[in-house]
Design a protein around this motif. Sequence first.
Motif, short mmCIF file in Angstrom:
data_model
loop_
_atom_site.label_atom_id
_atom_site.label_comp_id
_atom_site.label_asym_id
_atom_site.label_seq_id
_atom_site.Cartn_x
_atom_site.Cartn_y
_atom_site.Cartn_z
N SER A 187 64.89 17.02 -46.15
CA SER A 187 65.42 15.79 -46.73
C SER A 187 65.16 14.62 -45.80
O SER A 187 65.45 14.69 -44.61
N ASN A 188 64.64 13.55 -46.37
CA ASN A 188 64.47 12.32 -45.59
C ASN A 188 65.76 11.53 -45.50
O ASN A 188 65.83 10.54 -44.78
N TYR A 189 66.80 11.99 -46.25
CA TYR A 189 68.04 11.22 -46.34
C TYR A 189 69.27 12.08 -46.05
O TYR A 189 70.35 11.80 -46.56
N HIS A 190 69.11 13.09 -45.25
CA HIS A 190 70.20 14.02 -44.95
C HIS A 190 71.41 13.28 -44.36
O HIS A 190 72.53 13.45 -44.85
N ALA A 191 71.20 12.48 -43.35
CA ALA A 191 72.31 11.77 -42.69
C ALA A 191 72.99 10.81 -43.65
O ALA A 191 74.23 10.73 -43.70
N GLU A 192 72.21 10.09 -44.45
CA GLU A 192 72.78 9.15 -45.41
C GLU A 192 73.61 9.87 -46.47
O GLU A 192 74.67 9.38 -46.88
N ALA A 193 73.15 11.03 -46.90
CA ALA A 193 73.89 11.80 -47.91
C ALA A 193 75.24 12.26 -47.36
O ALA A 193 76.25 12.19 -48.06
N LEU A 194 75.24 12.72 -46.12
CA LEU A 194 76.50 13.16 -45.51
C LEU A 194 77.49 12.01 -45.36
O LEU A 194 78.67 12.16 -45.68
N VAL A 195 77.01 10.87 -44.92
CA VAL A 195 77.88 9.70 -44.75
C VAL A 195 78.42 9.23 -46.11
O VAL A 195 79.59 8.88 -46.23
N PHE A 196 77.58 9.23 -47.11
CA PHE A 196 78.01 8.85 -48.46
C PHE A 196 79.07 9.83 -48.97
O PHE A 196 80.12 9.43 -49.49
N ALA A 197 78.81 11.13 -48.82
CA ALA A 197 79.78 12.14 -49.26
C ALA A 197 81.12 11.96 -48.54
O ALA A 197 82.19 12.02 -49.17
N GLU A 198 81.08 11.71 -47.26
CA GLU A 198 82.32 11.50 -46.50
C GLU A 198 83.06 10.26 -46.99
O GLU A 198 84.30 10.28 -47.09
N ALA A 199 82.35 9.21 -47.32
CA ALA A 199 82.99 7.99 -47.83
C ALA A 199 83.66 8.25 -49.18
O ALA A 199 84.78 7.78 -49.43
N VAL A 200 83.00 9.01 -50.04
CA VAL A 200 83.57 9.35 -51.35
C VAL A 200 84.82 10.20 -51.17
O VAL A 200 85.87 9.94 -51.79
N ILE A 201 84.74 11.20 -50.31
CA ILE A 201 85.90 12.07 -50.06
C ILE A 201 87.07 11.26 -49.51
O ILE A 201 88.21 11.42 -49.94
N GLU A 202 86.79 10.38 -48.57
CA GLU A 202 87.85 9.57 -47.97
C GLU A 202 88.51 8.68 -49.02
O GLU A 202 89.74 8.60 -49.10
N LYS A 203 87.73 8.01 -49.84
CA LYS A 203 88.29 7.10 -50.83
C LYS A 203 89.05 7.84 -51.93
O LYS A 203 90.07 7.36 -52.43
N PHE A 204 88.58 9.02 -52.32
CA PHE A 204 89.18 9.77 -53.41
C PHE A 204 89.80 11.08 -52.90
O PHE A 204 89.82 12.08 -53.60
#
Length: 172
Positions: A135-152
Motif C-alpha cells: 500500500s502506498n497509503y498505509h500510514a494515511e489509512a491508519l491515521v484516518f481509521a484512528e480519527a474515525v474511531i476517536e470521533k465515533f
Amino acid sequence: MISVESYGWHKGFYNDKNFSDSLRNIRYDDFFEYPDDLEFPYDSAHELLRGSCHHFALSLNKMLGYSAYIIEGNNKRGFHAFCQIYKNNQCFYVDARGITSSFDEFMCVASEFVKDEYTIRAIEDDDIEEWKNNSNYHAEALVFAEAVIEKFKECYILPNNIPNKIIYPKVP
C-alpha cells in the motif's frame, strides 16, 4: 445496544437505515486536508469497511485493545479483517459498521470477500508487513481509521450493562 429480532444485539452504524451511506458521509476531508493525488483511495470511511478493513481492525486493536482477526477464504482469494470482543461468554464482531453479536449480520459484508469455505485466524505480523509493503497509503489509512474511531468511539465500545445471556425472540 439494540435488540434486532433476526440478528441479536448491535450498535453503531448497524442501527442506521443504510450503514454504507452513513460511512460514505464520514469524509476524509472532515479530518484532514485531502491530498492532491488522483490515486488517493480514501474519500470516506466506507473504504475502511470495504477495501481497507485491515487498517480499521489494526486501529481498533491499537486504540481499544480488541483482538484483530481475518476471515479468509480457503482459496486465499479474499478476506475481511475485523475485531472480536468476548464479554459474558458472548462473542461480538467489530468493524467499521460498529458492533454486532450476530455472526450472520457480520457476514453480510464479509461474505462479499469470502465466497467459499473459510478460516478465521488472528492477524499476524507477516500480514501487517505485507499490507505495509503493498500500500502506498498505509500510514494515511491508519491515521484516518484512528480519527474515525476517536470521533465515533461510542459506536465501537460495548456498554457495561450487557446481559449475561442474549435472549433471541422466538420466530413464529
